[in-house]
Design a protein around this motif. Structure first.
Motif, PDB file in Angstrom:
ATOM      1  N   ASP A 243       0.740  -1.473  -0.163  1.00 49.61           N
ATOM      2  CA  ASP A 243      -0.009  -0.276   0.124  1.00 49.61           C
ATOM      3  C   ASP A 243       0.860   1.206  -0.051  1.00 49.61           C
ATOM      4  O   ASP A 243       0.205   2.371  -0.008  1.00 49.61           O
ATOM      5  CB  ASP A 243      -1.060   0.106   1.030  1.00 49.61           C
ATOM      6  N   TYR A 244       1.989   1.108  -0.069  1.00 52.34           N
ATOM      7  CA  TYR A 244       3.162   2.144  -0.106  1.00 52.34           C
ATOM      8  C   TYR A 244       3.167   3.077   1.230  1.00 52.34           C
ATOM      9  O   TYR A 244       3.603   4.113   1.158  1.00 52.34           O
ATOM     10  CB  TYR A 244       3.024   3.275  -1.226  1.00 52.34           C
ATOM     11  N   LEU A 245       2.476   2.579   2.257  1.00 46.86           N
ATOM     12  CA  LEU A 245       2.419   3.490   3.468  1.00 46.86           C
ATOM     13  C   LEU A 245       3.298   3.204   4.545  1.00 46.86           C
ATOM     14  O   LEU A 245       3.516   3.783   5.727  1.00 46.86           O
ATOM     15  CB  LEU A 245       0.907   3.291   4.121  1.00 46.86           C
ATOM     16  N   ASP A 246       4.192   2.077   4.325  1.00 50.03           N
ATOM     17  CA  ASP A 246       5.071   1.679   5.286  1.00 50.03           C
ATOM     18  C   ASP A 246       6.197   0.957   4.670  1.00 50.03           C
ATOM     19  O   ASP A 246       6.226   0.800   3.646  1.00 50.03           O
ATOM     20  CB  ASP A 246       4.426   0.714   6.297  1.00 50.03           C
ATOM     21  N   TYR A 247       7.222   0.549   5.639  1.00 50.62           N
ATOM     22  CA  TYR A 247       8.325  -0.258   5.437  1.00 50.62           C
ATOM     23  C   TYR A 247       8.214  -1.734   5.373  1.00 50.62           C
ATOM     24  O   TYR A 247       7.362  -2.189   6.148  1.00 50.62           O
ATOM     25  CB  TYR A 247       9.808   0.189   6.139  1.00 50.62           C
ATOM     26  N   SER A 248       8.802  -2.320   4.419  1.00 48.52           N
ATOM     27  CA  SER A 248       8.380  -3.592   4.455  1.00 48.52           C
ATOM     28  C   SER A 248       9.397  -4.489   5.524  1.00 48.52           C
ATOM     29  O   SER A 248       9.119  -5.577   5.558  1.00 48.52           O
ATOM     30  CB  SER A 248       8.397  -4.615   3.024  1.00 48.52           C
ATOM     31  N   GLY A 249      10.514  -3.939   5.586  1.00 49.46           N
ATOM     32  CA  GLY A 249      11.494  -4.386   6.438  1.00 49.46           C
ATOM     33  C   GLY A 249      12.517  -4.844   5.628  1.00 49.46           C
ATOM     34  O   GLY A 249      13.561  -5.611   6.141  1.00 49.46           O
ATOM     35  N   GLU A 250      12.549  -4.992   4.300  1.00 44.91           N
ATOM     36  CA  GLU A 250      13.552  -5.188   3.416  1.00 44.91           C
ATOM     37  C   GLU A 250      14.207  -4.279   2.665  1.00 44.91           C
ATOM     38  O   GLU A 250      13.587  -3.303   2.302  1.00 44.91           O
ATOM     39  CB  GLU A 250      12.844  -6.198   2.201  1.00 44.91           C
ATOM     40  N   TYR A 251      15.286  -4.171   3.063  1.00 46.80           N
ATOM     41  CA  TYR A 251      16.185  -3.159   2.602  1.00 46.80           C
ATOM     42  C   TYR A 251      17.816  -3.490   2.409  1.00 46.80           C
ATOM     43  O   TYR A 251      18.298  -4.556   2.871  1.00 46.80           O
ATOM     44  CB  TYR A 251      16.005  -1.741   3.634  1.00 46.80           C
ATOM     45  N   GLY A 252      18.405  -2.466   1.781  1.00 48.58           N
ATOM     46  CA  GLY A 252      20.038  -2.825   1.645  1.00 48.58           C
ATOM     47  C   GLY A 252      20.614  -1.487   1.570  1.00 48.58           C
ATOM     48  O   GLY A 252      20.210  -0.432   1.744  1.00 48.58           O
ATOM     49  N   ARG A 253      21.947  -1.547   2.095  1.00 52.95           N
ATOM     50  CA  ARG A 253      22.805  -0.269   2.462  1.00 52.95           C
ATOM     51  C   ARG A 253      24.048  -0.433   1.269  1.00 52.95           C
ATOM     52  O   ARG A 253      24.534  -1.507   0.953  1.00 52.95           O
ATOM     53  CB  ARG A 253      23.317  -0.403   3.903  1.00 52.95           C
ATOM     54  N   PHE A 254      23.924   0.967   0.862  1.00 53.38           N
ATOM     55  CA  PHE A 254      24.880   0.905  -0.167  1.00 53.38           C
ATOM     56  C   PHE A 254      26.025   2.310  -0.178  1.00 53.38           C
ATOM     57  O   PHE A 254      25.399   3.225   0.414  1.00 53.38           O
ATOM     58  CB  PHE A 254      24.150   1.058  -1.576  1.00 53.38           C
ATOM     59  N   PHE A 255      26.977   2.253  -0.858  1.00 55.68           N
ATOM     60  CA  PHE A 255      27.869   3.336  -0.912  1.00 55.68           C
ATOM     61  C   PHE A 255      28.469   3.618   0.794  1.00 55.68           C
ATOM     62  O   PHE A 255      28.285   4.910   0.951  1.00 55.68           O
ATOM     63  CB  PHE A 255      27.573   4.417  -1.746  1.00 55.68           C
ATOM     64  N   PRO A 256      28.760   2.799   1.601  1.00 56.90           N
ATOM     65  CA  PRO A 256      28.912   3.145   2.933  1.00 56.90           C
ATOM     66  C   PRO A 256      30.106   4.318   2.899  1.00 56.90           C
ATOM     67  O   PRO A 256      31.281   4.023   2.174  1.00 56.90           O
ATOM     68  CB  PRO A 256      29.534   1.699   3.621  1.00 56.90           C
ATOM     69  N   ASN A 257      30.189   5.129   3.626  1.00 57.59           N
ATOM     70  CA  ASN A 257      31.196   6.119   4.098  1.00 57.59           C
ATOM     71  C   ASN A 257      31.090   6.919   2.805  1.00 57.59           C
ATOM     72  O   ASN A 257      32.182   7.972   2.554  1.00 57.59           O
ATOM     73  CB  ASN A 257      32.329   5.540   4.308  1.00 57.59           C
ATOM     74  N   ARG A 258      30.319   6.795   1.860  1.00 56.18           N
ATOM     75  CA  ARG A 258      30.356   7.900   0.406  1.00 56.18           C
ATOM     76  C   ARG A 258      29.680   9.063   0.698  1.00 56.18           C
ATOM     77  O   ARG A 258      29.572  10.080   0.015  1.00 56.18           O
ATOM     78  CB  ARG A 258      29.932   7.086  -0.747  1.00 56.18           C
ATOM     79  N   PHE A 259      28.878   9.359   1.892  1.00 56.33           N
ATOM     80  CA  PHE A 259      27.901  10.378   1.943  1.00 56.33           C
ATOM     81  C   PHE A 259      27.399  10.815   0.580  1.00 56.33           C
ATOM     82  O   PHE A 259      27.775  12.057   0.002  1.00 56.33           O
ATOM     83  CB  PHE A 259      28.684  11.495   2.681  1.00 56.33           C
ATOM     84  N   MET A 260      26.441  10.006   0.224  1.00 55.40           N
ATOM     85  CA  MET A 260      25.473  10.350  -0.905  1.00 55.40           C
ATOM     86  C   MET A 260      24.444  11.065  -0.412  1.00 55.40           C
ATOM     87  O   MET A 260      23.552  10.706   0.458  1.00 55.40           O
ATOM     88  CB  MET A 260      24.957   9.211  -1.649  1.00 55.40           C
TER      89      MET A 260
END
Ligand code: GAL
Length: 371
Positions: A243-260
């Motif tokens: 429903d686009y109203l919440d997080y599903s709990g599935e995520y990834g983290r990218f470009f650590p320490n790159r301050f994007m």
């Protein structure tokens, strides 16, 4: 005769008062007037295309205000040709001063984006929210919903993403003790590499930080929230619920320490592309870009997508959206903000064509251009 003259004069005055400009090209950095002759007020914005119309949502800035204080809310404009925009008013209003609401007048409400949910028939707005008087420490994501594109949007909540969930590419170090416990950081650097500090672990129980953000809806209608997290050091891409109203709990983290910061995403021929900025506040910096075959990575950096004069400053702008032009397959527009923190309402819009060179996309300055 006298009457005729009077009628002609009134007509002339009427037309002059309308102050209507008909645009047939983009002139990046110039004033951009709406149907009422007012400079468009939709900063840090994004576009929703639905039923033949483009809707532009962005931060409504106020005269003389130094930057980011939300005194009014999220402004909406509509257009059929992308050159000429009709003022649709305030889509999401801040609550009155003293109301104690999360979106009380004087809060920081940045980079609003709207997507349409085909399943529920609702328009869903996400934005970066900092409650009033707390600087940038909140790092919350706000959600609002409406039955109509132009609003009014009803504020639902502001949350820290993915509370109690580790990312799909979590490392062992994140499950251990956090060296960042009880600490907050400012600026675009950390005393150590973010992974050894384990900011992710620090925020595991309370939810991850989310500041500069964007939304992306994939071909299968799955929506993603893309945000600068872990004290801005690391970008997260999080799948939303159906429903686009919440997080599903599935995520990834990218470009650590790159301050994007200032992430914007598009998809072309099955590949996902990201454009981002460095982390220097309102001052422009050199942009970055990346490509992936899977939205959850691996992401491969492709360097600065800008070429030519002022490419090292993103043409004095910062990315806010990458807009696919309807009916023109593979054609996209770079949308950036040229911030004017000394008088935020005067901020200009830098829209430029996106071109493709081998595996990367490039953006070059043009002072006037057409689709
Ligand atoms: C920028 C960010 C803007 C705003 C600003 C405040 O880096 O992209 O959205 O937060 O910092 O200084």
């Amino acid at each position: 005769m006298k009457n005729l003259l009077l009628i002609a004069l009134s007509f002339f005055i009427f037309c002059a008062c309308q102050n209507k400009v008909r645009y047939e090209s983009f002139t990046p950095g110039e004033l951009w007037l709406d149907n009422n002759g007012m400079h468009i007020n939709a900063h840090g914005g994004g576009i929703l295309y639905i039923d033949g119309l483009y809707y532009w949502f962005g931060e409504h800035k106020t005269e003389g205000e130094a930057g980011n204080v939300a005194n009014v809310g999220v402004h909406c404009y509509s257009s059929s040709d992308l050159y000429n925009w009709t003022d649709e008013g305030i889509a999401l209003s801040v609550d009155p001063e003293g109301s104690g609401s999360d979106i009380e007048k004087g809060c920081i409400l940045e980079r609003p984006k709207v997507i349409y949910n085909k399943q529920t028939g609702k328009y869903v707005m996400w934005f970066h929210l900092e409650p009033k008087g707390k600087g940038y420490k909140g790092a919350l994501s706000g959600v609002a919903v409406s039955d109509q594109a132009t609003g009014p949007y009803r504020y639902l909540k502001a949350v820290r993403p993915n509370k109690g969930f580790y990312p799909s590419n979590v490392q062992e170090i994140h499950k251990g003790v956090s060296k960042a416990e009880g600490q907050s950081f400012s600026g675009a650097s950390l005393p150590e590499h973010v992974d050894s500090l384990n900011i992710l672990g620090r925020d595991f129980a309370g939810g991850q930080m989310a500041r500069d953000m964007n939304l992306f809806v994939d071909d299968d209608q799955t929506a993603y929230h893309i945000y600068s997290s872990e004290e801005n050091s690391t970008l997260h891409i999080a799948k939303l619920t159906p429903d686009y109203l919440d997080y599903s709990g599935e995520y990834g983290r990218f470009f650590p320490n790159r301050f994007m910061e200032a992430p914007a995403m598009f998809k072309k021929e099955g590949k996902y592309y990201l454009m981002m900025s460095g982390c220097t506040g309102w001052s422009p910096n050199e942009a970055r870009s990346a490509v992936a075959s899977d939205i959850m990575g691996e992401w491969k950096e492709l360097g600065n997508p800008c070429i030519g004069p002022d490419a090292d400053k993103t043409f004095y702008s910062q990315s806010t959206y990458l807009l696919p032009v309807q009916g023109q397959s593979g054609r996209l527009i770079y949308m950036g903000d040229r911030w004017t923190p000394e008088n935020a309402i005067d901020g200009r819009y830098i829209w430029l064509p996106v071109k493709f060179e081998g595996e990367r996309f490039v953006i070059e300055w043009e002072s006037e251009w057409r689709l």
